[in-house]
Scaffold this motif. Structure first.
Motif, PDB file in Angstrom:
ATOM      1  N   HIS A  59       0.820  -1.212   0.000  1.00  9.53           N
ATOM      2  CA  HIS A  59       0.000   0.000   0.000  1.00  9.53           C
ATOM      3  C   HIS A  59       0.858   1.267   0.000  1.00  9.53           C
ATOM      4  O   HIS A  59       0.491   2.282   0.608  1.00  9.53           O
ATOM      5  CB  HIS A  59      -0.972   0.017   1.175  1.00  9.53           C
ATOM      6  N   LEU A  60       2.001   1.203  -0.673  1.00 14.36           N
ATOM      7  CA  LEU A  60       2.823   2.401  -0.825  1.00 14.36           C
ATOM      8  C   LEU A  60       2.002   3.496  -1.496  1.00 14.36           C
ATOM      9  O   LEU A  60       2.093   4.671  -1.157  1.00 14.36           O
ATOM     10  CB  LEU A  60       4.063   2.070  -1.669  1.00 14.36           C
ATOM     11  N   MET A  61       1.165   3.083  -2.455  1.00 12.06           N
ATOM     12  CA  MET A  61       0.198   4.014  -3.058  1.00 12.06           C
ATOM     13  C   MET A  61      -1.124   3.858  -2.321  1.00 12.06           C
ATOM     14  O   MET A  61      -2.053   3.194  -2.772  1.00 12.06           O
ATOM     15  CB  MET A  61       0.042   3.727  -4.553  1.00 12.06           C
ATOM     16  N   ASN A  62      -1.169   4.460  -1.143  1.00  6.50           N
ATOM     17  CA  ASN A  62      -2.376   4.399  -0.316  1.00  6.50           C
ATOM     18  C   ASN A  62      -3.304   5.574  -0.672  1.00  6.50           C
ATOM     19  O   ASN A  62      -3.022   6.358  -1.581  1.00  6.50           O
ATOM     20  CB  ASN A  62      -2.009   4.406   1.168  1.00  6.50           C
ATOM     21  N   ALA A  63      -4.410   5.691   0.039  1.00  2.00           N
ATOM     22  CA  ALA A  63      -5.389   6.738  -0.272  1.00  2.00           C
ATOM     23  C   ALA A  63      -4.765   8.128  -0.202  1.00  2.00           C
ATOM     24  O   ALA A  63      -5.039   8.986  -1.050  1.00  2.00           O
ATOM     25  CB  ALA A  63      -6.575   6.635   0.678  1.00  2.00           C
ATOM     26  N   ARG A  64      -3.908   8.346   0.793  1.00  2.00           N
ATOM     27  CA  ARG A  64      -3.291   9.678   0.946  1.00  2.00           C
ATOM     28  C   ARG A  64      -2.433  10.021  -0.264  1.00  2.00           C
ATOM     29  O   ARG A  64      -2.512  11.135  -0.804  1.00  2.00           O
ATOM     30  CB  ARG A  64      -2.435   9.714   2.222  1.00  2.00           C
ATOM     31  N   ARG A  65      -1.625   9.058  -0.709  1.00  2.00           N
ATOM     32  CA  ARG A  65      -0.747   9.344  -1.850  1.00  2.00           C
ATOM     33  C   ARG A  65      -1.535   9.428  -3.160  1.00  2.00           C
ATOM     34  O   ARG A  65      -1.214  10.237  -4.027  1.00  2.00           O
ATOM     35  CB  ARG A  65       0.354   8.279  -1.956  1.00  2.00           C
ATOM     36  N   LEU A  66      -2.540   8.598  -3.305  1.00  2.00           N
ATOM     37  CA  LEU A  66      -3.357   8.667  -4.520  1.00  2.00           C
ATOM     38  C   LEU A  66      -4.016  10.040  -4.654  1.00  2.00           C
ATOM     39  O   LEU A  66      -4.174  10.561  -5.760  1.00  2.00           O
ATOM     40  CB  LEU A  66      -4.413   7.561  -4.515  1.00  2.00           C
ATOM     41  N   LYS A  67      -4.373  10.636  -3.519  1.00  2.00           N
ATOM     42  CA  LYS A  67      -5.000  11.961  -3.546  1.00  2.00           C
ATOM     43  C   LYS A  67      -4.026  13.044  -3.993  1.00  2.00           C
ATOM     44  O   LYS A  67      -4.452  14.137  -4.400  1.00  2.00           O
ATOM     45  CB  LYS A  67      -5.555  12.304  -2.158  1.00  2.00           C
ATOM     46  N   LEU A  68      -2.734  12.763  -3.920  1.00  2.00           N
ATOM     47  CA  LEU A  68      -1.733  13.737  -4.365  1.00  2.00           C
ATOM     48  C   LEU A  68      -1.657  13.827  -5.886  1.00  2.00           C
ATOM     49  O   LEU A  68      -1.170  14.820  -6.435  1.00  2.00           O
ATOM     50  CB  LEU A  68      -0.343  13.362  -3.823  1.00  2.00           C
ATOM     51  N   MET A  69      -2.135  12.786  -6.570  1.00  2.00           N
ATOM     52  CA  MET A  69      -2.052  12.760  -8.027  1.00  2.00           C
ATOM     53  C   MET A  69      -2.961  13.813  -8.655  1.00  2.00           C
ATOM     54  O   MET A  69      -4.020  14.136  -8.110  1.00  2.00           O
ATOM     55  CB  MET A  69      -2.416  11.371  -8.562  1.00  2.00           C
ATOM     56  N   LYS A  70      -2.538  14.335  -9.799  1.00  2.00           N
ATOM     57  CA  LYS A  70      -3.367  15.310 -10.523  1.00  2.00           C
ATOM     58  C   LYS A  70      -4.625  14.621 -11.050  1.00  2.00           C
ATOM     59  O   LYS A  70      -4.567  13.445 -11.433  1.00  2.00           O
ATOM     60  CB  LYS A  70      -2.573  15.894 -11.691  1.00  2.00           C
ATOM     61  N   PRO A  71      -5.742  15.323 -11.111  1.00  2.00           N
ATOM     62  CA  PRO A  71      -6.974  14.717 -11.657  1.00  2.00           C
ATOM     63  C   PRO A  71      -6.818  14.247 -13.103  1.00  2.00           C
ATOM     64  O   PRO A  71      -7.558  13.377 -13.553  1.00  2.00           O
ATOM     65  CB  PRO A  71      -7.996  15.853 -11.553  1.00  2.00           C
ATOM     66  N   SER A  72      -5.839  14.799 -13.822  1.00  2.00           N
ATOM     67  CA  SER A  72      -5.590  14.413 -15.215  1.00  2.00           C
ATOM     68  C   SER A  72      -4.589  13.273 -15.337  1.00  2.00           C
ATOM     69  O   SER A  72      -4.287  12.816 -16.445  1.00  2.00           O
ATOM     70  CB  SER A  72      -5.058  15.619 -15.996  1.00  2.00           C
ATOM     71  N   ALA A  73      -4.069  12.785 -14.199  1.00  2.00           N
ATOM     72  CA  ALA A  73      -3.003  11.780 -14.214  1.00  2.00           C
ATOM     73  C   ALA A  73      -3.550  10.361 -14.372  1.00  2.00           C
ATOM     74  O   ALA A  73      -4.706  10.071 -14.055  1.00  2.00           O
ATOM     75  CB  ALA A  73      -2.174  11.879 -12.940  1.00  2.00           C
ATOM     76  N   VAL A  74      -2.667   9.486 -14.842  1.00  2.00           N
ATOM     77  CA  VAL A  74      -2.978   8.075 -15.075  1.00  2.00           C
ATOM     78  C   VAL A  74      -1.971   7.234 -14.298  1.00  2.00           C
ATOM     79  O   VAL A  74      -0.785   7.589 -14.207  1.00  2.00           O
ATOM     80  CB  VAL A  74      -2.885   7.766 -16.585  1.00  2.00           C
ATOM     81  N   ILE A  75      -2.417   6.110 -13.751  1.00  2.00           N
ATOM     82  CA  ILE A  75      -1.530   5.204 -13.029  1.00  2.00           C
ATOM     83  C   ILE A  75      -1.531   3.835 -13.709  1.00  2.00           C
ATOM     84  O   ILE A  75      -2.579   3.340 -14.131  1.00  2.00           O
ATOM     85  CB  ILE A  75      -1.924   5.098 -11.527  1.00  2.00           C
ATOM     86  N   VAL A  76      -0.336   3.254 -13.840  1.00  2.00           N
ATOM     87  CA  VAL A  76      -0.169   1.958 -14.493  1.00  2.00           C
ATOM     88  C   VAL A  76       0.609   1.050 -13.556  1.00  2.00           C
ATOM     89  O   VAL A  76       1.608   1.475 -12.959  1.00  2.00           O
ATOM     90  CB  VAL A  76       0.571   2.121 -15.841  1.00  2.00           C
ATOM     91  N   ASN A  77       0.184  -0.211 -13.433  1.00  2.00           N
ATOM     92  CA  ASN A  77       0.869  -1.151 -12.543  1.00  2.00           C
ATOM     93  C   ASN A  77       1.080  -2.496 -13.235  1.00  2.00           C
ATOM     94  O   ASN A  77       0.119  -3.198 -13.556  1.00  2.00           O
ATOM     95  CB  ASN A  77       0.071  -1.339 -11.252  1.00  2.00           C
ATOM     96  N   THR A  78       2.347  -2.848 -13.470  1.00  2.00           N
ATOM     97  CA  THR A  78       2.705  -4.174 -13.984  1.00  2.00           C
ATOM     98  C   THR A  78       3.619  -4.899 -13.007  1.00  2.00           C
ATOM     99  O   THR A  78       4.286  -5.857 -13.369  1.00  2.00           O
ATOM    100  CB  THR A  78       3.422  -4.058 -15.355  1.00  2.00           C
ATOM    101  N   SER A  79       3.635  -4.439 -11.760  1.00  2.00           N
ATOM    102  CA  SER A  79       4.549  -4.984 -10.760  1.00  2.00           C
ATOM    103  C   SER A  79       3.835  -5.965  -9.835  1.00  2.00           C
ATOM    104  O   SER A  79       3.728  -7.153 -10.132  1.00  2.00           O
ATOM    105  CB  SER A  79       5.174  -3.842  -9.962  1.00  2.00           C
ATOM    106  N   ARG A  80       3.320  -5.461  -8.718  1.00  2.00           N
ATOM    107  CA  ARG A  80       2.576  -6.271  -7.761  1.00  2.00           C
ATOM    108  C   ARG A  80       1.352  -5.497  -7.313  1.00  2.00           C
ATOM    109  O   ARG A  80       1.430  -4.303  -7.001  1.00  2.00           O
ATOM    110  CB  ARG A  80       3.451  -6.632  -6.545  1.00  2.00           C
TER     111      ARG A  80
END
Length: 328
Positions: free
Chosen positions: A222-243
């Motif tokens: 949960h390194l990308m938890n709710a608090r950190r996700l809220k830091l992202m710009k509304p126009s941003a995209v997240i991609v995960n091919t790790s875990r």
């Protein structure tokens, strides 16, 4: 079978070329169908084998290792990730663990770029429209996506795969930023024209696209938890091919539904095949069934690494890809 050949149990179906070579070299027990072993089958395997060849679908925990027979001395994992194996307990019991690092770097990086393009250019939406027979012709404002050239790509985890993603993204004209446990050498940074961020929070807030390429460890859960996700710009995209565990999947779902994040491309999930159904419904989310490493070439190379690790162990030497707790 000659009695001096190692007894090897393989928990899943592998490419035919790999299974054939294993059969030539060892007293091997192969899987008849491509389904995960049950717990009882795994227990029987660790009780009887000299070498176990598991995959990420097998939970090799302390309880299972506690039932291992005296013969089991090597767990030659078919895959790079070993978070499904209790490496510390295996070591305590005198059982070596090996993996298959490096061979899937390019395949996974290719899939990362595919997901970036799929989300930003709305490829699945166009595909669905064609499959439904709803396309009536070209229109100037239809399915407008975004150009990725010039966008800032933040790479979380700048190991082999992260650097392979950076190499590809540079060719697409993207600006490379990264956060890593350790800063890269100056010459490596210069190769990618990469900007290092010591603060993950500061990097996240400034990126157009965030790519997750770090391993699964207690510190990345949960390194990308709710608090950190809220830091992202509304126009941003997240991609995960790790875990999958690196992202709080429920928080991500809520934020995309609310329009606080523009979209996501995921190949891995926090709870395995149990994907949040609300995530599946979103048109701006591209979901793949853990296909990042799914090339025939890559899977055969993984098998060759497994073979080399077992053969080296059989010859009385340390497997070249041995994993020890300090590496995790």
């Amino acid at each position: 079978m000659p009695r001096d050949r190692l007894s090897v149990v393989v928990t899943r179906r592998l490419p035919e070329a790999v299974e054939t070579r294993l059969s030539e070299l060892f007293d091997v027990t192969l899987r008849d169908d491509d389904t995960p072993m049950s717990r009882s089958e795994l227990i029987a395997a660790v009780k009887s084998a000299d070498v176990l060849v598991p995959t990420l679908t097998d939970e090799i925990d302390a309880g299972l290792l506690g039932q291992a027979g005296e013969r089991l001395r090597l767990i030659a994992n078919y895959g790079a990730g070993v978070d499904h194996i209790d490496v510390a307990t295996a070591r305590q019991r005198g059982i070596l663990v090996s993996n298959t690092p490096g061979v899937l770097t390019d395949d996974t990086a290719d899939m990362t770029m595919a997901l970036i393009l799929a989300v930003t250019r709305r490829i699945p939406e166009g595909l669905a429209m064609m499959q439904r027979g709803e396309w009536t012709g070209w229109a100037p404002t239809a399915l407008l996506g975004g150009r990725i050239a010039g966008r800032r790509l933040g790479i979380l985890g700048m190991g082999r795969i992260g650097q392979a993603v950076a190499r590809r993204a540079r060719a697409f004209g993207m600006q490379i930023h990264y956060h890593n446990r350790r800063r890269l050498r100056t010459e490596t940074e210069e190769q990618f024209e990469a900007t290092y961020w010591e603060s993950l929070d500061q990097m996240i807030a400034r990126m157009d696209i965030l790519s997750i390429n770090c391993p699964s460890t207690p510190s990345t859960f949960h390194l990308m938890n709710a608090r950190r996700l809220k830091l992202m710009k509304p126009s941003a995209v997240i991609v995960n091919t790790s875990r999958g565990e690196v992202i709080d999947e429920n928080a991500l779902t809520r934020m995309i539904r609310a329009g606080d994040i523009a979209g996501a491309g995921l190949d891995v999930y926090e709870h395995g095949t149990d994907v949040n159904p609300r995530l599946r419904e979103l048109p701006n989310v591209v979901l793949l069934p853990h296909m990042g490493s799914a090339t025939l070439e890559g899977r055969i190379e993984m098998g060759e690494k497994v073979l080399l690790n077992i053969k080296t162990f059989a010859d009385g030497h340390r497997p070249p890809d041995q994993v020890v707790p300090s590496m995790l």
